[in-house]
Design an enzyme around this catalytic site. Structure first.
Site, mmCIF file in Angstrom:
data_model
loop_
_atom_site.group_PDB
_atom_site.id
_atom_site.type_symbol
_atom_site.label_atom_id
_atom_site.label_comp_id
_atom_site.label_asym_id
_atom_site.label_seq_id
_atom_site.Cartn_x
_atom_site.Cartn_y
_atom_site.Cartn_z
ATOM 1 N N ASP A 127 -5.480 -7.869 0.056
ATOM 2 C CA ASP A 127 -4.774 -6.906 0.764
ATOM 3 C C ASP A 127 -4.561 -5.587 -0.172
ATOM 4 O OD1 ASP A 127 -2.925 -6.664 3.663
ATOM 5 O OD2 ASP A 127 -1.061 -6.384 1.697
ATOM 6 N N GLU A 150 -9.270 -5.436 0.244
ATOM 7 C CA GLU A 150 -9.166 -4.583 1.872
ATOM 8 C C GLU A 150 -8.896 -3.427 1.212
ATOM 9 O OE1 GLU A 150 -5.298 -2.547 4.932
ATOM 10 O OE2 GLU A 150 -5.237 -3.906 2.520
HETATM 11 C C1 NOJ Z 1 -2.139 -3.982 5.119
HETATM 12 C C2 NOJ Z 1 -2.152 -4.917 5.818
HETATM 13 O O1 NOJ Z 1 -3.352 -5.153 6.621
HETATM 14 C C3 NOJ Z 1 -0.777 -4.350 7.202
HETATM 15 O O2 NOJ Z 1 -1.155 -5.194 8.490
HETATM 16 C C4 NOJ Z 1 0.085 -4.461 6.053
HETATM 17 O O3 NOJ Z 1 0.844 -3.677 6.231
HETATM 18 C C5 NOJ Z 1 -0.352 -3.412 4.798
HETATM 19 N N1 NOJ Z 1 -1.822 -4.242 4.016
HETATM 20 C C6 NOJ Z 1 0.851 -4.156 3.414
HETATM 21 O O4 NOJ Z 1 0.965 -4.838 3.624
#
Ligand code: NOJ
Length: 539
Positions: A207, A266
């Protein structure tokens, strides 16, 4: 399956709150996922990535983790997780879990200890606590903004009851950022990775993979603060070079297991050149291609992103993604005048157009070399639920903006499994944590199963053909018929040549002579209809 399974893998994202609810409390759970893994096996995906299911106050859908080594009772137990992995492996599905290293929940024992400790203490040193500016320290330490609106600093009350220091949170105030300069933080995450690796996970989705390190001194910043969009050039909070040290370290841990485990970032950077840095040979295996996710369905833009991605990816496979739990679903956004992945408000959509374009874009993505991510319900052609009443909305994006920004609840609505019943087979009790639209019934798994031409059956066929023709391992070259609204590529692997034609305009286009139809999303046999795609075998 090869040890490098991830190179061409199709990976299916499960959002655990909304996949399937075995205990009937209205929230999906791990036993629900396990019971429905056969859907993924028959769909033909290679792996499943499960969004966070750890103990969490759920202020941000579980991306606010209070304990990194357990399962929230709402989702089940560690034994349920072990059963899930065992069943997935029986079905030859790999399992990836989410790791959330940029921030913890404010309910995490480390943060609670920090609140109960003095400024300058070891407990505070795991986060980014700073004194405020101004005569009484009552202004935030810098001008950074949070992704979910407002300043990225919140002031705490010290033990003596006086207003005290401020802590940094690039997302919600319930998600304090960790200080990755602190070796204790680094070591803790090594141990968390090992905990899940020892339980048998095949990999991690990381993440906020462009987060973690901040510029020394946390200077003011007047550029864009937006996470996951226009991160341009050197930036004090996103995509800093030092973050790569973490991935090199984690790669050594992953490689110490056999078969080696993987990580996917991500990695929401706009430049394929910066993206490629995340997948250097000693770092991540995959870095999700956000410029592809952010595309408008315009042929020249689509081709430009594909070409630039392939030109910069180096030896790593490209990792394509069109949908996830943070963006408007493709059926909704491609049917709207403003196809941007985030919309402030619900906008009118042309459902028929959106469905056609979304399926054509899916067929495009699945013909590209590399790996592809699908988000639960994408295989059913689900739209967002645009009719969630304000009082039912839960996304901090909505709540923190006082309802000004609609947020991400619309794409997080439970999955429909059957055409009937109050929650369309999500559970048997009729409770659902977000309301499901009636139109989901006709798009449920059972309603589409075995129906020729249904989105689900087209998906199954796409995935079967992708595997049979080794498209994920192919070499992609532009085809002569690429012009105007048409995206056209040849995917070549060994002596198998597949022509991908995507018509993103309204008028039909001719199919090149000698091209033999493998699959078409318009179901026709003459010229390729507008807003459709086809795969063709060519000599
Ligand atoms: C990316 C995640 O996919 C999202 O859902 C989240 O709100 C943010 N990162 C913060 O962790």
């Amino acid at each position: 399956m090869s040890v490098q399974w991830w190179r061409d893998a199709v990976i299916y994202q499960v959002y655990p709150k909304s996949f399937a609810d075995a205990d009937g409390d209205g929230v999906g759970d791990l036993p629900g996922i396990t019971a429905h893994l056969d859907h993924l096996a028959t769909l033909g995906v290679d792996a499943v990535w499960i969004s966070p299911f750890y103990p969490s106050p759920q202020r941000d859908g579980g991306y606010d983790v209070a304990d990194y080594r357990d399962v929230d009772p709402m989702f089940g137990t560690l034994a349920d997780f072990d059963a899930l992995i065992a069943r997935a492996h029986e079905l030859s599905l790999k399992v990836m879990v989410d790791i959330v290293p940029n921030h913890t929940s404010s309910a995490h024992p480390w943060f609670q200890a920090a609140l109960a400790s003095e400024p300058g203490s070891r407990a505070r040193g795991r986060y980014l606590f700073r004194d405020g500016r101004g005569p009484n320290g009552d202004e935030p330490p810098n001008n950074w903004l949070a992704a979910f609106t407002g300043p990225s600093w919140t002031r705490v009350t010290e033990q003596d009851g006086r207003p005290g220091q401020w802590y940094l949170h690039l997302f919600d105030s319930s998600q304090p950022d960790l200080d990755w300069e602190n070796p204790e933080v680094v070591e803790e995450f090594d141990a968390i990775l090992r905990f899940w690796l020892d339980r048998g996970v095949d990999g991690f989705r990381v993440d906020v993979a462009i987060g973690m390190f901040k510029e020394d001194g946390l200077p003011d910043w007047d550029g864009s603060h937006w996470y996951s969009s226009d991160v341009e050039g050197p930036h004090p909070m996103w995509d800093r070079d030092r973050v790569h040290d973490i991935y090199r370290r984690w790669r050594r841990i992953l490689d110490s297991y056999y078969p080696p485990r993987v990580m996917a970032g991500e990695s929401a950077v706009p430049h394929p050149e910066r993206l490629a840095l995340y997948t250097r040979p000693d770092e991540m295996h995959q870095a999700m291609n956000f410029p592809f996710l952010w595309l408008r369905p315009v042929a020249s833009e689509v081709a430009a992103v594909i070409d630039r991605t392939l030109a910069t990816a180096g030896s790593a496979p490209s990792t394509w993604v069109l949908s996830n739990h943070d963006v408007r679903r493709p059926v909704t956004r491609f049917g709207s005048e403003d196809p941007w992945v985030h919309a402030d408000r619900v906008t009118p959509t042309d459902r028929a157009l959106g469905s056609r374009v979304a399926l054509a874009m899916d067929a495009l993505m699945l013909a590209l070399p590399g790996s592809a991510y699908l988000y639960q319900g994408q295989e059913l052609g689900l739209p967002d639920n645009d009719e969630i009443p304000d009082q039912a909305r839960q996304d901090p994006v909505f709540l923190n903006s006082g309802g000004r920004v609609i947020g991400r609840d619309g794409c997080r609505v439970p999955m429909p499994w059957t055409p009937d019943g109050p929650t369309l087979g999500f559970n048997t009790t009729g409770d659902a944590w977000l309301p499901m639209p009636a139109e989901y019934g006709a798009r449920s798994v059972a309603a589409q199963q075995g129906v020729p031409g249904s989105t689900l059956e087209v998906y199954r066929q796409l995935l079967r053909l992708r595997r049979a023709r080794a498209l994920g391992h192919g070499r992609l070259v532009r085809h002569a018929s690429m012009e105007g609204d048409v995206v056209a590529y040849l995917n070549e692997s060994a002596n198998v040549r597949t022509l991908l034609l995507v018509n993103l305009g309204p008028s039909p286009v001719a199919i090149p002579a000698g091209a033999e139809t493998l699959i078409r999303t318009d179901g026709g046999d003459g010229p390729l209809a507008g807003y459709s795609a086809g795969w063709f075998a060519v000599a």
